[in-house]
Motif scaffolding. Structure first.
Motif, PDB file in Angstrom:
ATOM      1  N   ALA A  54      14.214  15.327  -0.707  1.00 24.84           N
ATOM      2  CA  ALA A  54      14.694  14.046  -1.230  1.00 24.84           C
ATOM      3  C   ALA A  54      16.212  14.014  -1.367  1.00 24.84           C
ATOM      4  CB  ALA A  54      14.034  13.758  -2.583  1.00 24.84           C
ATOM      5  N   PHE A  55      16.822  15.098  -1.857  1.00 24.06           N
ATOM      6  CA  PHE A  55      18.261  15.091  -2.118  1.00 24.06           C
ATOM      7  C   PHE A  55      19.057  15.023  -0.817  1.00 24.06           C
ATOM      8  CE2 PHE A  55      22.452  16.653  -3.015  1.00 24.06           C
ATOM      9  CZ  PHE A  55      22.735  16.198  -4.290  1.00 24.06           C
ATOM     10  N   ALA A  56      18.786  15.923   0.128  1.00 23.75           N
ATOM     11  CA  ALA A  56      19.545  15.950   1.380  1.00 23.75           C
ATOM     12  C   ALA A  56      19.350  14.658   2.165  1.00 23.75           C
ATOM     13  CB  ALA A  56      19.119  17.154   2.223  1.00 23.75           C
ATOM     14  N   PHE A  57      18.123  14.147   2.186  1.00 22.61           N
ATOM     15  CA  PHE A  57      17.838  12.897   2.902  1.00 22.61           C
ATOM     16  C   PHE A  57      18.640  11.751   2.295  1.00 22.61           C
ATOM     17  CE2 PHE A  57      15.441   8.967   3.449  1.00 22.61           C
ATOM     18  CZ  PHE A  57      15.164   8.982   4.805  1.00 22.61           C
ATOM     19  N   THR A  58      18.619  11.645   0.964  1.00 24.55           N
ATOM     20  CA  THR A  58      19.350  10.576   0.285  1.00 24.55           C
ATOM     21  C   THR A  58      20.858  10.723   0.485  1.00 24.55           C
ATOM     22  OG1 THR A  58      17.594  10.456  -1.383  1.00 24.55           O
ATOM     23  CG2 THR A  58      19.703   9.424  -1.940  1.00 24.55           C
ATOM     24  N   GLY A  63      17.579   5.764  -8.264  1.00 21.22           N
ATOM     25  CA  GLY A  63      16.470   4.968  -7.750  1.00 21.22           C
ATOM     26  C   GLY A  63      16.004   5.434  -6.387  1.00 21.22           C
ATOM     27  N   ASN A  64      16.952   5.748  -5.498  1.00 24.07           N
ATOM     28  CA  ASN A  64      16.581   6.222  -4.164  1.00 24.07           C
ATOM     29  C   ASN A  64      15.995   7.619  -4.194  1.00 24.07           C
ATOM     30  OD1 ASN A  64      17.233   3.906  -2.897  1.00 24.07           O
ATOM     31  ND2 ASN A  64      19.039   4.646  -1.853  1.00 24.07           N
ATOM     32  N   LEU A  65      16.529   8.494  -5.044  1.00 24.51           N
ATOM     33  CA  LEU A  65      15.952   9.835  -5.157  1.00 24.51           C
ATOM     34  C   LEU A  65      14.492   9.756  -5.601  1.00 24.51           C
ATOM     35  CD1 LEU A  65      18.884  11.843  -6.796  1.00 24.51           C
ATOM     36  CD2 LEU A  65      17.927  12.193  -4.514  1.00 24.51           C
ATOM     37  N   ALA A  66      14.216   8.893  -6.575  1.00 23.91           N
ATOM     38  CA  ALA A  66      12.835   8.728  -7.031  1.00 23.91           C
ATOM     39  C   ALA A  66      11.961   8.119  -5.936  1.00 23.91           C
ATOM     40  CB  ALA A  66      12.799   7.849  -8.285  1.00 23.91           C
ATOM     41  N   GLY A  84       7.060   6.232  -8.360  1.00 25.94           N
ATOM     42  CA  GLY A  84       7.192   4.894  -7.800  1.00 25.94           C
ATOM     43  C   GLY A  84       7.645   3.877  -8.834  1.00 25.94           C
ATOM     44  N   VAL A  85       7.070   3.948 -10.026  1.00 24.26           N
ATOM     45  CA  VAL A  85       7.465   3.019 -11.094  1.00 24.26           C
ATOM     46  C   VAL A  85       8.905   3.289 -11.523  1.00 24.26           C
ATOM     47  CG1 VAL A  85       7.017   2.349 -13.484  1.00 24.26           C
ATOM     48  CG2 VAL A  85       5.112   2.629 -11.896  1.00 24.26           C
ATOM     49  N   ALA A  86       9.281   4.565 -11.610  1.00 23.45           N
ATOM     50  CA  ALA A  86      10.664   4.904 -11.968  1.00 23.45           C
ATOM     51  C   ALA A  86      11.640   4.363 -10.927  1.00 23.45           C
ATOM     52  CB  ALA A  86      10.814   6.417 -12.101  1.00 23.45           C
ATOM     53  N   ALA A  87      11.303   4.536  -9.640  1.00 21.41           N
ATOM     54  CA  ALA A  87      12.170   4.022  -8.570  1.00 21.41           C
ATOM     55  C   ALA A  87      12.328   2.511  -8.670  1.00 21.41           C
ATOM     56  CB  ALA A  87      11.596   4.404  -7.204  1.00 21.41           C
ATOM     57  N   LEU A  96      29.252  10.232  -5.641  1.00 22.38           N
ATOM     58  CA  LEU A  96      28.636  11.057  -6.680  1.00 22.38           C
ATOM     59  C   LEU A  96      27.700  12.103  -6.091  1.00 22.38           C
ATOM     60  CD1 LEU A  96      28.196  11.721  -9.621  1.00 22.38           C
ATOM     61  CD2 LEU A  96      26.482   9.898  -9.738  1.00 22.38           C
ATOM     62  N   ILE A  97      26.863  11.695  -5.144  1.00 24.15           N
ATOM     63  CA  ILE A  97      25.914  12.649  -4.580  1.00 24.15           C
ATOM     64  C   ILE A  97      26.631  13.696  -3.721  1.00 24.15           C
ATOM     65  CG2 ILE A  97      25.331  11.448  -2.418  1.00 24.15           C
ATOM     66  CD1 ILE A  97      22.387  12.159  -2.988  1.00 24.15           C
ATOM     67  N   SER A  98      27.796  13.336  -3.158  1.00 20.60           N
ATOM     68  CA  SER A  98      28.577  14.316  -2.396  1.00 20.60           C
ATOM     69  C   SER A  98      29.150  15.388  -3.315  1.00 20.60           C
ATOM     70  CB  SER A  98      29.704  13.619  -1.635  1.00 20.60           C
ATOM     71  OG  SER A  98      29.180  12.738  -0.651  1.00 20.60           O
ATOM     72  N   VAL A  99      29.585  14.986  -4.520  1.00 24.95           N
ATOM     73  CA  VAL A  99      30.049  15.957  -5.508  1.00 24.95           C
ATOM     74  C   VAL A  99      28.898  16.858  -5.947  1.00 24.95           C
ATOM     75  CG1 VAL A  99      30.979  16.239  -7.842  1.00 24.95           C
ATOM     76  CG2 VAL A  99      31.924  14.492  -6.315  1.00 24.95           C
ATOM     77  N   MET A 100      27.734  16.246  -6.187  1.00 20.72           N
ATOM     78  CA  MET A 100      26.565  17.024  -6.598  1.00 20.72           C
ATOM     79  C   MET A 100      26.146  18.014  -5.518  1.00 20.72           C
ATOM     80  SD  MET A 100      24.358  13.933  -8.359  1.00 20.72           S
ATOM     81  CE  MET A 100      22.901  14.975  -8.609  1.00 20.72           C
ATOM     82  N   ALA A 101      26.330  17.628  -4.259  1.00 24.44           N
ATOM     83  CA  ALA A 101      25.932  18.501  -3.150  1.00 24.44           C
ATOM     84  C   ALA A 101      26.764  19.775  -3.095  1.00 24.44           C
ATOM     85  CB  ALA A 101      26.037  17.745  -1.830  1.00 24.44           C
TER      86      ALA A 101
END
Length: 296
Positions: A32-36, A79-82, A161-164, A199-204
């Motif tokens: 999920a993380f790498a794809f997102t 939302g996308n990760l979920a 799904g509900v969280a997303a 943000l996700i690039s920093v997390m990566a």
């Protein structure tokens, strides 16, 4: 009522349905993380380039920057990760059905957050949608379908799904004041995607196992990862905005929410397996609930 806006709304639904089917395989391979991460960076750059080409940066009311940050972090990133986690574990049909709960969930968030009181038709539509989703998910499983296979407990899949859906809906509502102040949709998309991509690039860069791709990335896999993002973020959203500009909002919203139904023939064509009858009935009931919310 012209034919072109009607076709645009239907094409938007078809785009989201086909995009999530395309996304299932690369999401499973990458995690999920790498794809997102790949999707957000690629689509963020594309949306920014389009905004620049159209000259829409001048429409940005920067005083709403806290809403931009909230929408990027919660609506796009989390939302996308979920959603991708739900897709990997529950398959595209269940994910689309759970995302069809967006109308009633957003209505509930608007009531708690903005004090908007739902009309009786909204409550009725939300109930019908919830019943349809429950029927399709609980009783509509086709164990012969590879795409429909479950890789986690059903309660886990529903929770994701509900969280997303809730996160994506909250992210949209946060942008409402800025949009009312003149922010164009394409500029809003670029801001949200760029913020989430940064943000996700920093997390990566952090030493997290979850941030690493589960498999080696190659050009075909990269293309399969970016393609559904472009279909959903760019084309489907733009088509639906065009439909909203030329149709009654209720009709456009209803036609743009047909992906739980349209995904069934897509999976049928992909796997040559007929959808389970209860999956069809549940999806139709869910879309009927969305129509009640939009049209009454």
């Amino acid at each position: 009522m012209t034919l072109l806006p009607l076709l645009a709304a239907l094409a938007a639904s078809f785009g989201w349905a086909s995009g999530i089917v395309i996304a299932q395989s690369p999401a499973k391979l990458l995690g999920a993380f790498a794809f997102t991460h790949i999707q957000l960076v690629a689509c963020g750059v594309l949306a920014a380039a389009l905004t620049t080409a159209l000259g829409h940066w001048h429409s940005v009311p920067w005083q709403f920057w806290p809403a931009f940050v909230f929408s990027s972090v919660f609506g796009i990133l989390l939302g996308n990760l979920a959603m991708i986690a739900c897709l990997r574990r529950g398959g595209p049909r269940r994910t689309e059905l759970l995302l069809s709960l967006k109308a009633p969930i957003v209505g509930g968030i608007a009531f708690l957050w903005l004090g908007e009181v739902p009309a009786p038709a909204d409550i009725l539509g939300a109930t019908i949608t919830l019943i349809g989703v429950c029927i399709a998910i609980v009783f509509g499983t086709n164990t012969q379908s590879q795409s429909d296979a479950r890789f986690a407990p059903l309660l886990h899949i529903v929770g994701l799904g509900v969280a997303a859906t809730a996160l994506q809906g909250a992210g949209f509502l946060a942008m409402k004041p800025a949009l009312e102040a003149g922010l164009t949709p394409i500029a809003a998309t670029a801001l949200r995607l760029l913020g989430a991509a940064a943000l996700i690039s920093v997390m990566a860069c952090l030493p997290m196992k979850a941030a690493k791709p589960h498999t080696a990335l190659n050009p075909p896999l990269l293309g399969k990862t970016i393609l559904p993002g472009v279909i959903g973020y760019m084309f489907a959203s733009s088509l639906l905005l065009f439909a909203f500009a030329h149709l009654d909002a209720g009709i456009a919203a209803t036609l743009g929410a047909l992906s739980p139904v349209l995904i069934l023939p897509i999976l049928w064509a992909k796997e040559r397996l007929r959808p389970h009858p209860m999956a069809i009935i549940g999806a139709l009931i869910a879309v009927t609930g969305t129509a009640v919310i939009a049209l009454l």
